[in-house]
Design a protein around this motif. Structure first.
Motif, PDB file in Angstrom:
ATOM      1  N   PRO A  12       0.842  -1.207   0.000  1.00 26.44           N
ATOM      2  CA  PRO A  12       0.000   0.000   0.000  1.00 26.44           C
ATOM      3  C   PRO A  12       0.877   1.257   0.000  1.00 26.44           C
ATOM      4  CG  PRO A  12       0.101  -0.899   2.215  1.00 26.44           C
ATOM      5  CD  PRO A  12       0.860  -1.853   1.346  1.00 26.44           C
ATOM      6  N   HIS A  13       0.267   2.350  -0.446  1.00 31.46           N
ATOM      7  CA  HIS A  13       1.072   3.554  -0.668  1.00 31.46           C
ATOM      8  C   HIS A  13       0.330   4.804  -0.185  1.00 31.46           C
ATOM      9  CE1 HIS A  13       4.045   6.033  -2.662  1.00 31.46           C
ATOM     10  NE2 HIS A  13       3.119   6.659  -3.356  1.00 31.46           N
ATOM     11  N   VAL A  14       1.071   5.674   0.462  1.00 34.59           N
ATOM     12  CA  VAL A  14       0.556   7.005   0.807  1.00 34.59           C
ATOM     13  C   VAL A  14       1.253   7.978  -0.130  1.00 34.59           C
ATOM     14  CG1 VAL A  14       0.389   8.794   2.577  1.00 34.59           C
ATOM     15  CG2 VAL A  14       0.249   6.382   3.230  1.00 34.59           C
ATOM     16  N   THR A  15       0.489   8.637  -0.983  1.00 31.42           N
ATOM     17  CA  THR A  15       1.125   9.566  -1.909  1.00 31.42           C
ATOM     18  C   THR A  15       1.140  10.987  -1.320  1.00 31.42           C
ATOM     19  OG1 THR A  15       1.301  10.229  -4.219  1.00 31.42           O
ATOM     20  CG2 THR A  15      -0.921  10.079  -3.315  1.00 31.42           C
ATOM     21  N   GLY A  16       1.451  11.958  -2.147  1.00 29.23           N
ATOM     22  CA  GLY A  16       1.534  13.339  -1.668  1.00 29.23           C
ATOM     23  C   GLY A  16       2.982  13.765  -1.656  1.00 29.23           C
ATOM     24  N   LEU A  17       3.323  14.729  -2.526  1.00 29.39           N
ATOM     25  CA  LEU A  17       4.746  15.021  -2.682  1.00 29.39           C
ATOM     26  C   LEU A  17       5.203  16.318  -2.042  1.00 29.39           C
ATOM     27  CD1 LEU A  17       5.142  17.124  -5.308  1.00 29.39           C
ATOM     28  CD2 LEU A  17       4.675  15.033  -6.567  1.00 29.39           C
ATOM     29  N   GLN A  18       4.334  16.892  -1.186  1.00 31.65           N
ATOM     30  CA  GLN A  18       4.763  18.130  -0.535  1.00 31.65           C
ATOM     31  C   GLN A  18       4.057  18.301   0.801  1.00 31.65           C
ATOM     32  OE1 GLN A  18       3.468  19.937  -4.067  1.00 31.65           O
ATOM     33  NE2 GLN A  18       2.065  21.346  -3.062  1.00 31.65           N
ATOM     34  N   ALA A  19       4.711  19.015   1.700  1.00 27.61           N
ATOM     35  CA  ALA A  19       4.100  19.260   3.011  1.00 27.61           C
ATOM     36  C   ALA A  19       4.685  20.502   3.649  1.00 27.61           C
ATOM     37  CB  ALA A  19       4.343  18.064   3.934  1.00 27.61           C
ATOM     38  N   VAL A  20       3.847  21.115   4.478  1.00 28.60           N
ATOM     39  CA  VAL A  20       4.293  22.180   5.376  1.00 28.60           C
ATOM     40  C   VAL A  20       3.992  21.696   6.792  1.00 28.60           C
ATOM     41  CG1 VAL A  20       3.788  24.532   6.194  1.00 28.60           C
ATOM     42  CG2 VAL A  20       3.915  24.055   3.742  1.00 28.60           C
ATOM     43  N   GLY A  21       4.868  21.988   7.724  1.00 23.74           N
ATOM     44  CA  GLY A  21       4.606  21.581   9.103  1.00 23.74           C
ATOM     45  C   GLY A  21       5.816  21.846   9.975  1.00 23.74           C
ATOM     46  N   ARG A  22       5.774  21.267  11.173  1.00 23.80           N
ATOM     47  CA  ARG A  22       6.822  21.532  12.150  1.00 23.80           C
ATOM     48  C   ARG A  22       7.696  20.291  12.344  1.00 23.80           C
ATOM     49  NH1 ARG A  22       6.983  26.246  14.694  1.00 23.80           N
ATOM     50  NH2 ARG A  22       4.926  26.995  14.137  1.00 23.80           N
ATOM     51  N   VAL A  23       8.989  20.505  12.474  1.00 29.45           N
ATOM     52  CA  VAL A  23       9.915  19.394  12.656  1.00 29.45           C
ATOM     53  C   VAL A  23       9.805  18.893  14.093  1.00 29.45           C
ATOM     54  CG1 VAL A  23      12.341  18.668  12.564  1.00 29.45           C
ATOM     55  CG2 VAL A  23      11.481  20.377  10.936  1.00 29.45           C
ATOM     56  N   VAL A  24       9.479  17.589  14.243  1.00 26.46           N
ATOM     57  CA  VAL A  24       9.289  17.033  15.586  1.00 26.46           C
ATOM     58  C   VAL A  24      10.351  15.988  15.926  1.00 26.46           C
ATOM     59  CG1 VAL A  24       6.817  17.505  15.770  1.00 26.46           C
ATOM     60  CG2 VAL A  24       7.586  15.387  14.681  1.00 26.46           C
ATOM     61  N   GLN A  25      11.141  15.593  14.936  1.00 24.98           N
ATOM     62  CA  GLN A  25      12.182  14.595  15.176  1.00 24.98           C
ATOM     63  C   GLN A  25      13.213  14.734  14.059  1.00 24.98           C
ATOM     64  OE1 GLN A  25      10.494  10.636  15.476  1.00 24.98           O
ATOM     65  NE2 GLN A  25      12.509   9.667  15.608  1.00 24.98           N
ATOM     66  N   THR A  26      14.470  14.434  14.398  1.00 22.74           N
ATOM     67  CA  THR A  26      15.503  14.478  13.355  1.00 22.74           C
ATOM     68  C   THR A  26      16.200  13.126  13.285  1.00 22.74           C
ATOM     69  OG1 THR A  26      17.003  15.425  15.001  1.00 22.74           O
ATOM     70  CG2 THR A  26      15.977  16.963  13.474  1.00 22.74           C
ATOM     71  N   GLY A  27      16.596  12.732  12.057  1.00 21.99           N
ATOM     72  CA  GLY A  27      17.379  11.519  11.889  1.00 21.99           C
ATOM     73  C   GLY A  27      18.764  11.711  12.500  1.00 21.99           C
ATOM     74  N   THR A  28      19.508  10.616  12.620  1.00 17.43           N
ATOM     75  CA  THR A  28      20.785  10.682  13.353  1.00 17.43           C
ATOM     76  C   THR A  28      21.779  11.656  12.727  1.00 17.43           C
ATOM     77  OG1 THR A  28      21.396   8.702  12.133  1.00 17.43           O
ATOM     78  CG2 THR A  28      20.664   8.396  14.414  1.00 17.43           C
ATOM     79  N   ASP A  29      21.702  11.861  11.394  1.00 23.31           N
ATOM     80  CA  ASP A  29      22.653  12.779  10.731  1.00 23.31           C
ATOM     81  C   ASP A  29      22.048  14.155  10.455  1.00 23.31           C
ATOM     82  OD1 ASP A  29      24.391  10.689  10.716  1.00 23.31           O
ATOM     83  OD2 ASP A  29      24.071  10.161   8.603  1.00 23.31           O
ATOM     84  N   ALA A  30      20.778  14.340  10.777  1.00 25.32           N
ATOM     85  CA  ALA A  30      20.124  15.615  10.443  1.00 25.32           C
ATOM     86  C   ALA A  30      20.387  16.647  11.540  1.00 25.32           C
ATOM     87  CB  ALA A  30      18.633  15.398  10.250  1.00 25.32           C
ATOM     88  N   ASP A  31      20.233  17.898  11.174  1.00 24.01           N
ATOM     89  CA  ASP A  31      20.542  19.035  12.041  1.00 24.01           C
ATOM     90  C   ASP A  31      19.480  19.164  13.153  1.00 24.01           C
ATOM     91  OD1 ASP A  31      21.079  21.461  13.161  1.00 24.01           O
ATOM     92  OD2 ASP A  31      20.915  22.622  11.296  1.00 24.01           O
ATOM     93  N   THR A  32      19.896  18.951  14.389  1.00 24.29           N
ATOM     94  CA  THR A  32      18.925  18.984  15.499  1.00 24.29           C
ATOM     95  C   THR A  32      18.380  20.392  15.752  1.00 24.29           C
ATOM     96  OG1 THR A  32      20.780  19.160  17.020  1.00 24.29           O
ATOM     97  CG2 THR A  32      19.832  16.968  16.741  1.00 24.29           C
ATOM     98  N   SER A  33      19.077  21.405  15.234  1.00 29.73           N
ATOM     99  CA  SER A  33      18.564  22.765  15.457  1.00 29.73           C
ATOM    100  C   SER A  33      17.264  23.008  14.673  1.00 29.73           C
ATOM    101  CB  SER A  33      19.619  23.813  15.075  1.00 29.73           C
ATOM    102  OG  SER A  33      19.777  23.856  13.681  1.00 29.73           O
ATOM    103  N   LEU A  34      16.928  22.065  13.797  1.00 24.91           N
ATOM    104  CA  LEU A  34      15.667  22.202  13.055  1.00 24.91           C
ATOM    105  C   LEU A  34      14.452  21.846  13.899  1.00 24.91           C
ATOM    106  CD1 LEU A  34      16.709  20.624   9.624  1.00 24.91           C
ATOM    107  CD2 LEU A  34      16.088  23.014  10.033  1.00 24.91           C
ATOM    108  N   LEU A  35      14.686  21.170  15.025  1.00 21.42           N
ATOM    109  CA  LEU A  35      13.556  20.749  15.871  1.00 21.42           C
ATOM    110  C   LEU A  35      12.705  21.961  16.247  1.00 21.42           C
ATOM    111  CD1 LEU A  35      15.299  18.129  18.163  1.00 21.42           C
ATOM    112  CD2 LEU A  35      13.348  17.701  16.640  1.00 21.42           C
ATOM    113  N   GLY A  36      11.417  21.845  16.007  1.00 17.95           N
ATOM    114  CA  GLY A  36      10.499  22.939  16.341  1.00 17.95           C
ATOM    115  C   GLY A  36      10.318  23.948  15.230  1.00 17.95           C
TER     116      GLY A  36
END
Ligand SMILES: NC(=O)c1ccc[n+]([C@@H]2O[C@H](COP(=O)([O-])OP(=O)(O)OC[C@H]3O[C@@H](n4cnc5c(N)ncnc54)[C@H](OP(=O)(O)O)[C@@H]3O)[C@@H](O)[C@H]2O)c1
Length: 333
Positions: free
Chosen positions: A64-88
């Protein structure tokens, strides 16, 4: 979380409003709590299974698939290599793995741009897929020069309505849009098109030639296909650039490349997801779009905000050509 998912290919009825697990961000991704997403025509092609065919296989879909190629919202979690300052932070993002029709989505950090708090989520959500495609058509597929004339096919659609405006912002001369109804042609003119042509009329190219003193336009942004694909040549100038990025009415007849020789014309294909390999260019495009919406020089093409639970209805409206602009989805409803 709530999401719109399909487990088989078909009409809008295959879209189901379901409860599924939140995605877990990969190392280079961020998890976004979605406040607004939107419908793109390619979502419909994905849902119909068109991208599964060998001749149109541009990234097949696993069910099964969830489509949708764009979003606006708030960063609630970061991957291990992603910039944690993006949280919030509030962000707008493109989604190579799709998933935008949901309350949470994982996006590559590289394809997200931080938004100022005052940015209106719904307006910004109507921009990414459509606007980045339009931006790339005029800044990567070709480089529009000041004063050049542009024909935007389907100018009342998501991509088209932004392309008309970007062409003007980049200094285009005459910008001509095509659309099927008087209301949609008025919509295109309100966005800045100098002329809006009814391409349902067999002689529509005569109007384009008349407006360009018989010369034809420098650039055509083509997404319609069918007969329109061939008719475009009647109003493309010598040295004209033909940018093809869609075939809403189907691909039309086979194309003979030597057709381009007599008038030294160029044809370039554009598939926006390929540019995910050039994230700096995607971010440049997103930044351009957001900046111009915030300073009032670009009108976000949001046509309506619909509950995400009614996504099937939104798809039908697009397929029935009832939409001018972009339908934004509210994941809270
Ligand atoms: N290559 C890429 O990376 C890329 C990215 C995004 C979109 N696309 C393609 O670009 C096109 C526009 O996408 P979009 O999201 O802007 O779609 P959209 O909002 O639905 O706009 C498409 C426009 O096409 C016109 N149209 C003409 N014949 C149609 C038909 N038989 N059925 C439905 N619409 C028809 C409609 O205007 P009228 O009713 O006025 O004719 C409509 O406004 C699509 O073909 C899409 O697949 C390609």
């Amino acid at each position: 979380m709530k999401a719109i998912q399909f487990a088989r290919f078909g009409g809008a009825e295959v879209l189901e409003y379901v409860d599924i697990d939140r995605p877990v961000p990969k190392a280079d991704q961020i998890l976004i709590e979605v406040s607004a997403s939107a419908v793109n025509f390619p979502d419909i092609r994905e849902r119909s299974g068109i991208y599964q065919r060998a001749e149109t296989h541009v990234g097949g879909v696993m069910l099964p698939h969830v489509t949708g190629l764009q979003a606006v919202g708030r960063v609630v979690q970061t991957g291990t290599d992603a910039d944690t300052s993006l949280l919030g932070c509030k962000v707008v993002a493109l989604l190579p793995e799709k998933g935008g029709y949901a309350q949470y989505v994982a996006a590559p950090e590289a394809l997200a741009v931080v938004l100022p708090e005052e940015a209106e989520d719904n307006l910004i959500a109507s921009l990414p897929g459509q606007g980045v495609t339009a931006y790339l058509a005029l800044n990567a597929s070709t480089q529009i020069k000041p004063g050049e004339t542009v024909l935007v096919q389907g100018a009342a659609g998501g991509v088209g309505s932004i392309a008309v405006q970007i062409a003007k912002l980049l200094g285009a001369g005459l910008v001509i849009g095509t659309a099927s109804t008087p209301e949609k042609r008025a919509f295109a003119r309100n966005l800045g098109a100098d002329l809006a042509v009814d391409y349902e009329q067999p002689d529509w190219t005569d109007s384009v030639l008349a407006a360009t003193n018989g010369r034809g336009v420098d650039i055509i942004l083509e997404s319609i296909g069918g007969d329109i694909f061939e008719q475009n040549f009647d109003c493309l100038s010598t040295f004209g650039r033909y940018i093809v990025f869609g075939s809403t009415r189907g691909p039309g007849k086979p194309f003979e490349p030597r057709r381009l020789m007599p008038r030294s014309q160029t044809m370039t294909g554009l598939y926006m997801p390929v540019y995910y390999q050039k994230p700096e260019l995607v971010r440049e495009a997103l930044t351009f779009l957001v900046r111009h919406v915030l300073d009032g020089s670009l009108k976000a093409p949001m046509s309506a905000v619909m509950p995400m639970s009614e996504t099937a209805r939104a798809h039908r409206m697009l397929e029935e050509r009832q939409v001018a602009g972009v339908i934004v989805l509210d994941p809270a409803r």
